[in-house]
Motif scaffolding. Sequence first.
Motif, PDB file in Angstrom:
ATOM      1  N   MET A  26      -2.386  -9.087   2.006  1.00 26.24           N
ATOM      2  CA  MET A  26      -2.194  -8.811   3.443  1.00 26.24           C
ATOM      3  C   MET A  26      -0.915  -8.004   3.663  1.00 26.24           C
ATOM      4  O   MET A  26      -0.874  -7.126   4.539  1.00 26.24           O
ATOM      5  N   ARG A  29      -1.820  -4.531   2.970  1.00 33.66           N
ATOM      6  CA  ARG A  29      -2.693  -4.008   4.027  1.00 33.66           C
ATOM      7  C   ARG A  29      -1.861  -3.582   5.248  1.00 33.66           C
ATOM      8  O   ARG A  29      -2.068  -2.519   5.826  1.00 33.66           O
ATOM      9  N   CYS A  30      -0.935  -4.429   5.624  1.00 33.73           N
ATOM     10  CA  CYS A  30      -0.091  -4.104   6.786  1.00 33.73           C
ATOM     11  C   CYS A  30       0.762  -2.881   6.491  1.00 33.73           C
ATOM     12  O   CYS A  30       0.933  -2.010   7.356  1.00 33.73           O
ATOM     13  N   ALA A 183     -11.916  -5.679  16.611  1.00 33.53           N
ATOM     14  CA  ALA A 183     -10.591  -5.266  16.115  1.00 33.53           C
ATOM     15  C   ALA A 183     -10.132  -4.003  16.838  1.00 33.53           C
ATOM     16  O   ALA A 183      -8.960  -3.870  17.214  1.00 33.53           O
ATOM     17  N   GLY A 209      -3.416  -9.584  16.121  1.00 34.13           N
ATOM     18  CA  GLY A 209      -3.666 -10.264  14.882  1.00 34.13           C
ATOM     19  C   GLY A 209      -4.592 -11.438  14.873  1.00 34.13           C
ATOM     20  O   GLY A 209      -4.395 -12.406  15.600  1.00 34.13           O
ATOM     21  N   THR A 211      -7.151 -13.031  11.371  1.00 35.29           N
ATOM     22  CA  THR A 211      -7.541 -12.707   9.993  1.00 35.29           C
ATOM     23  C   THR A 211      -8.849 -11.904   9.931  1.00 35.29           C
ATOM     24  O   THR A 211      -8.919 -10.910   9.204  1.00 35.29           O
ATOM     25  N   MET A 214      -8.034  -8.331  10.973  1.00 36.18           N
ATOM     26  CA  MET A 214      -7.178  -7.639  10.012  1.00 36.18           C
ATOM     27  C   MET A 214      -7.925  -7.301   8.722  1.00 36.18           C
ATOM     28  O   MET A 214      -7.523  -6.419   7.975  1.00 36.18           O
ATOM     29  N   LEU A 220      -4.371   1.035  13.113  1.00 38.79           N
ATOM     30  CA  LEU A 220      -3.621   0.261  14.101  1.00 38.79           C
ATOM     31  C   LEU A 220      -2.662   1.187  14.844  1.00 38.79           C
ATOM     32  O   LEU A 220      -1.518   0.819  15.137  1.00 38.79           O
ATOM     33  N   ALA A 226       1.498  -7.111  13.100  1.00 33.66           N
ATOM     34  CA  ALA A 226       0.295  -7.950  13.024  1.00 33.66           C
ATOM     35  C   ALA A 226       0.710  -9.382  12.690  1.00 33.66           C
ATOM     36  O   ALA A 226       1.673  -9.596  11.956  1.00 33.66           O
ATOM     37  N   PRO A 228      -1.515 -12.153  11.417  1.00 41.91           N
ATOM     38  CA  PRO A 228      -2.583 -12.996  10.871  1.00 41.91           C
ATOM     39  C   PRO A 228      -1.980 -14.270  10.269  1.00 41.91           C
ATOM     40  O   PRO A 228      -0.809 -14.282   9.883  1.00 41.91           O
TER      41      PRO A 228
END
Length: 405
Positions: A26, A29-30, A183, A209, A211, A214, A220, A226, A228
């Motif tokens: 994660m 990902r962010c 999303a 946010g 899960t 995301m 975004l 975010a 999550p």
Amino acid sequence: MTTVADLPTPALLLDLDRLDANIAGMADRCFRLGVSLRPHLKTHKCVEIARRQRANGARGVTVSTLYEAQVFADHGFHDITWAFPLILNRLQEAERLADRVQLRLTIDSQPAWEALVRCGHPFHVWLKIDCGYHRAGMDPAALETMTLARKLADSPGLTFDGLLTHSGHAYAATSRGEIKRIAEQERRTVADLRERLAADGIHVAASVGSTPAMSVVTSLDGVTEARPGNYVFYDATQVALGSCCAATCAVTVLASVVSRQAGAGHCVVDAGALAMSKDEGPPRPRPTMGRIFAEYDSGVLHQEMHLRFLSQEHGIVTAPLPVGSRVRILPNHSCLTTACCKISSHRRSSLQAYFQVLGSAPDLQEWGLLLQQAQRCTSPTVCSRSSPHERTGHRCKYAQYRPRQ
Ligand SMILES: Cc1ncc(COP(=O)(O)O)c(C=O)c1O
């Protein structure tokens, strides 16, 4: 050396390899989406896991209760968003906490803003916006929302941090396409409002946010952070939604068969509602109270056999397994399951690295009590004086993990 097969049941197992992979995944990902990560800690409420998230680049944290905020502040977390509509009667406690850490409050009403102004403390404040979940948060199109945003921006002493939203309705989606639309709806809601505020001279951040959202979002743009939470553990609900696969789920409940009667098509295990929580999870592929692993390492779930009903301590499994055999259950909602149980965690690759919660573990009922106390108490000090914490000698689930001797 203790192995999973030796553990007394019911036990909540935390797979550290999977946990670490989820935390890193994660964070990455962010980073690729160009937003900072402020993970929601209500999923685990655990200092050690939060530290792992911070070591992987989390910038600030999110909590759902003031008690969580207090405990994480005590453990060196100094930038905390309390992402819950402000409880007006807790403002004095919030003020005390905000004296020592950066506490960011969340409001979505005029009375809450008035209370903040009356209080006079220089709080940081998020304005909660409804992006379609319809649980809490202001209507982004309503005039009152612009009016309250302007009041926040113009309130001397308050810092208007920005717009905060949560796409909880993604949990009701029936396809990946629908989650993608939700999303994008979440992104667009706060990005558009943020732009309108900027045109009015109000420059603030935007925080989104959940899960599921995301796990599918590809842009975004217009969002700055975010929040999550569930992704650290994942669970059967996230598997059903397609956020992850069973082989990435980090929390399981180990249970033993305690009763099977001749002719019955079911058996009873020692994981009931106080071990699993009564979260019903997704209705698809079929209603269950928890899925059962056929093979844990490769993440294969039984298709026919599952946990079907829960009473307080009894769990009913839909197959007549022999007494004494064990099942490893994937909970429907790992946040709630974790809140019910004590954790014994392990790293699959090195079983000697077992961890247990510091102090003697209370029984499951006592854990439930501890949690209720935690929600109610005004400070850890009061809590430790009046709750079973004293008897068990540790601070319930916020205790750090210690390697087992
Ligand atoms: C306000 C808010 N933000 C973020 C989250 C994190 O969502 P998830 O657990 O789906 O990652 C939640 C979860 O309930 C929430 O209520």
